[in-house]
Write an enzyme that holds these catalytic residues in place. Structure first.
Site, mmCIF file in Angstrom:
data_model
loop_
_atom_site.group_PDB
_atom_site.id
_atom_site.type_symbol
_atom_site.label_atom_id
_atom_site.label_comp_id
_atom_site.label_asym_id
_atom_site.label_seq_id
_atom_site.Cartn_x
_atom_site.Cartn_y
_atom_site.Cartn_z
ATOM 1 C CD GLU A 46 -2.300 -1.149 2.727
ATOM 2 O OE1 GLU A 46 -2.277 0.046 3.522
ATOM 3 O OE2 GLU A 46 -3.071 -2.238 3.241
ATOM 4 C CG ASP B 265 -2.170 7.490 9.051
ATOM 5 O OD1 ASP B 265 -2.335 6.206 8.985
ATOM 6 O OD2 ASP B 265 -2.316 8.083 8.095
#
EC number: 4.2.1.20
Length: 275
Positions: free
Chosen positions: A53, A64
């Site tokens: 990815e 994140d």
């Protein structure tokens, strides 16, 4: 060049035929530089990752953790653009022949143009996109253009997702389902958590798509544990941390290549749940 959605499905199916989980790595584009990021993606694929990815750096990456946020900030300050993300996909796929996805928040695609982004991602040899913040209810235009370009649309399910919601998400998705094994943001943890296996079971009850688990895996032992019950093991922060901690780019590339090899061995070993 059409999208490589079929290659993505075939790669996960091949891993299953070898009685193992697929190893999926994550690295942001443009980190530590655009060229260095491309070499890092190639290194994890050469080291043993089946799929990668490529993250599209974002100024407000809500999913994140601090490690990836730091890398995104470095990439953004370096001037990374969507064209650089697409170049990363193109060169990594061309060099390895393995499936490469883009993981991105919705706003950059919306601003760039859905039709333009999907066409250019397919032309670059991309396999699809992971869209963690795009609600299924608002995804029709994206999915129309993704399907036209043979791109997978990977949605994210979480432990908090109700069964009916999971069913709606998996019905709309393709390629695989991204199961976030822990609540909260990404990052390596001491344990991947008991919620992961329950989430995989609940998700599999709604779909025949492979279910891949991310958020928290950082070593071969954890990879084996997750591989016992998931179709794929997703690792991101552990790779990014190695690059952040490396004294120079060659050392960082060697480190991520080595970790990919260790994790690849882990998904082949699987954990005690596999029997």
């Amino acid at each position: 060049m059409s999208g490589t959605r079929t290659l993505l499905s075939d790669t996960i199916a091949r891993a299953a035929s070898e009685d193992r989980a697929a190893l999926i790595a994550y690295l942001p584009a443009g980190f530590p530089t655009v060229d260095g990021g491309i070499e890092a993606v190639k290194a994890v694929l050469d080291g043993g990752a089946d799929i990668v990815e490529v993250g599209l750096p974002h100024s407000d990456p809500v999913l994140d953790g601090p490690i990836i946020q730091t890398a995104d900030d470095i990439a953004l300050r370096g001037g990374v653009r969507i064209a650089d993300v697409l170049r990363t996909v193109r060169e990594a796929h061309a060099a390895t022949g393995k499936p490469v996805l883009v993981m991105t928040y919705w706003n950059p695609i919306d601003r760039y143009g859905v039709e333009r982004f999907t066409a250019e991602l397919a032309e670059a040899g991309g396999a699809g996109c992971i869209l963690p913040d795009l609600p299924v209810e608002e995804s029709a235009v994206w999915r129309e253009h993704a399907d036209k370009n043979e791109l997978a649309t990977v949605f994210v399910v979480a432990p908090s997702s109700k069964d009916a919601r999971i069913a709606r998400i998996t019905e709309a998705g393709s390629g695989f389902v991204y199961a976030a094994s822990l609540m909260g943001v990404t990052g390596t943890r001491e344990s991947v958590g008991v919620q992961a296996q329950d989430l995989v079971q609940r998700t599999r009850a709604t779909t025949s798509l492979p279910v891949c688990v991310g958020l928290g895996v950082s070593n071969a032992t954890q990879a084996a544990e997750v591989a016992a019950f998931a179709d794929g093991v997703i690792v991101g922060s552990a790779f990014v941390k190695l690059l952040l901690d490396a004294p120079d780019t060659p050392s960082g590339l060697a480190a991520v290549r080595g970790l990919a090899g260790e994790l690849a061995a882990g998904v082949r070993r699987r954990g005690p749940e596999a029997s």
